[in-house]
Each structure stands twice: as C-alpha cells, then as structure tokens.
Design a protein around this motif. Sequence first.
Motif, mmCIF file in Angstrom:
data_model
loop_
_atom_site.group_PDB
_atom_site.id
_atom_site.type_symbol
_atom_site.label_atom_id
_atom_site.label_comp_id
_atom_site.label_asym_id
_atom_site.label_seq_id
_atom_site.Cartn_x
_atom_site.Cartn_y
_atom_site.Cartn_z
ATOM 1 N N THR A 1 -41.168 2.188 -4.596
ATOM 2 C CA THR A 1 -41.082 3.464 -5.306
ATOM 3 C C THR A 1 -40.898 3.225 -6.801
ATOM 4 O OG1 THR A 1 -38.724 3.520 -4.793
ATOM 5 C CG2 THR A 1 -40.166 4.819 -3.377
ATOM 6 N N TYR B 1 -43.636 2.265 -0.635
ATOM 7 C CA TYR B 1 -44.400 3.251 -1.398
ATOM 8 C C TYR B 1 -45.886 2.977 -1.188
ATOM 9 C CZ TYR B 1 -45.472 6.345 -5.315
ATOM 10 O OH TYR B 1 -45.923 7.370 -6.101
ATOM 11 N N ARG C 1 -48.622 4.600 -2.137
ATOM 12 C CA ARG C 1 -49.610 5.140 -3.076
ATOM 13 C C ARG C 1 -50.115 4.136 -4.105
ATOM 14 N NH1 ARG C 1 -47.711 10.510 -5.496
ATOM 15 N NH2 ARG C 1 -49.834 10.436 -6.248
ATOM 16 N N ALA C 2 -49.351 3.082 -4.378
ATOM 17 C CA ALA C 2 -49.789 2.099 -5.379
ATOM 18 C C ALA C 2 -49.084 0.772 -5.124
ATOM 19 C CB ALA C 2 -49.463 2.599 -6.786
ATOM 20 N N THR D 1 -52.495 1.705 -12.741
ATOM 21 C CA THR D 1 -51.657 2.839 -12.351
ATOM 22 C C THR D 1 -51.192 3.557 -13.615
ATOM 23 O OG1 THR D 1 -49.635 1.511 -12.381
ATOM 24 C CG2 THR D 1 -50.777 1.704 -10.261
ATOM 25 N N THR E 1 -49.069 6.302 -9.443
ATOM 26 C CA THR E 1 -50.371 6.763 -8.971
ATOM 27 C C THR E 1 -51.464 5.877 -9.561
ATOM 28 O OG1 THR E 1 -49.542 9.031 -8.963
ATOM 29 C CG2 THR E 1 -51.911 8.761 -8.906
ATOM 30 N N ASN F 1 -59.993 0.761 -1.847
ATOM 31 C CA ASN F 1 -59.588 1.126 -0.490
ATOM 32 C C ASN F 1 -59.675 -0.090 0.441
ATOM 33 O OD1 ASN F 1 -62.276 0.881 0.543
ATOM 34 N ND2 ASN F 1 -62.745 2.933 -0.203
#
Length: 120
Positions: free
Chosen positions: A28, A43, A45-46, A65, A71, A78
């Motif tokens: 995070t 976390y 997302r990144a 990011t 983000t 992917n």
Amino acid sequence: MTQLVKDLQERGLLDSTLVIWMGEFGRTPRINARGAQPGRDHYPRAWSSVMFGGGIRGGQVIGRTDAEAATVVERPVNALDFMATVCRALGIDYNKQNNTPNGRPIRIVDRGANVISQLF
C-alpha cells in the motif's frame, strides 16, 4: 541480486538464463495505522518486477506509477503480456496450442497477449 548477475555474467550464463524477481503484490502507498503494529498491506494495483538475462536489454524502466505509487499511469503490463514476454525470452512460441490426451486445446498463453518488445 547484484552478485547473482555478476556470477551469471562471469560464468557466461547470463544470456541463456532468464531471472525474474517479483511478487504478486506491491505494498500500500501509505502506512496503515493499526495500533501497535502499523505497516503496509498487500496492494494489487501497482508493483514492480525485475527481469535480467535471457536476451533482456538491461537498464530500462517500463511503465510508471503516480507520485504515490498507487496507480499505474504509463504502460501498464498485464499477466498475458508478461507471460508472452517470458516465453519470448525462453524461446517458446507463446501462440502455440497443445492438446490434452482427450483432445482439449490448451494454449501456452491466452489470445490477446503481446510481447513487451522494448525489453529486447
């Protein structure tokens, strides 16, 4: 990590060995406030991955990011693209399809994957 790269290079094995240094989660962007044990949670997302050897051109950063590392804002990668890239480095045709003994088709990497060409 540095010593592994040096060792593989000194032994002449770096070009024929692909090393991937990663986890499935980042951390995070902010330290949580859980009483006596503050910390950073998983976390999704990144996060970062490191690849070297196997024909990968070193010294690159692919993607970016935001300032808080919360983000992905540039060149997201992917799982399909990552796996296609690994296959390319290992000399595997990622578009290949194998069949199980009962004839069920199984692709090495699902359709829609693209190699991260900047790495080569």
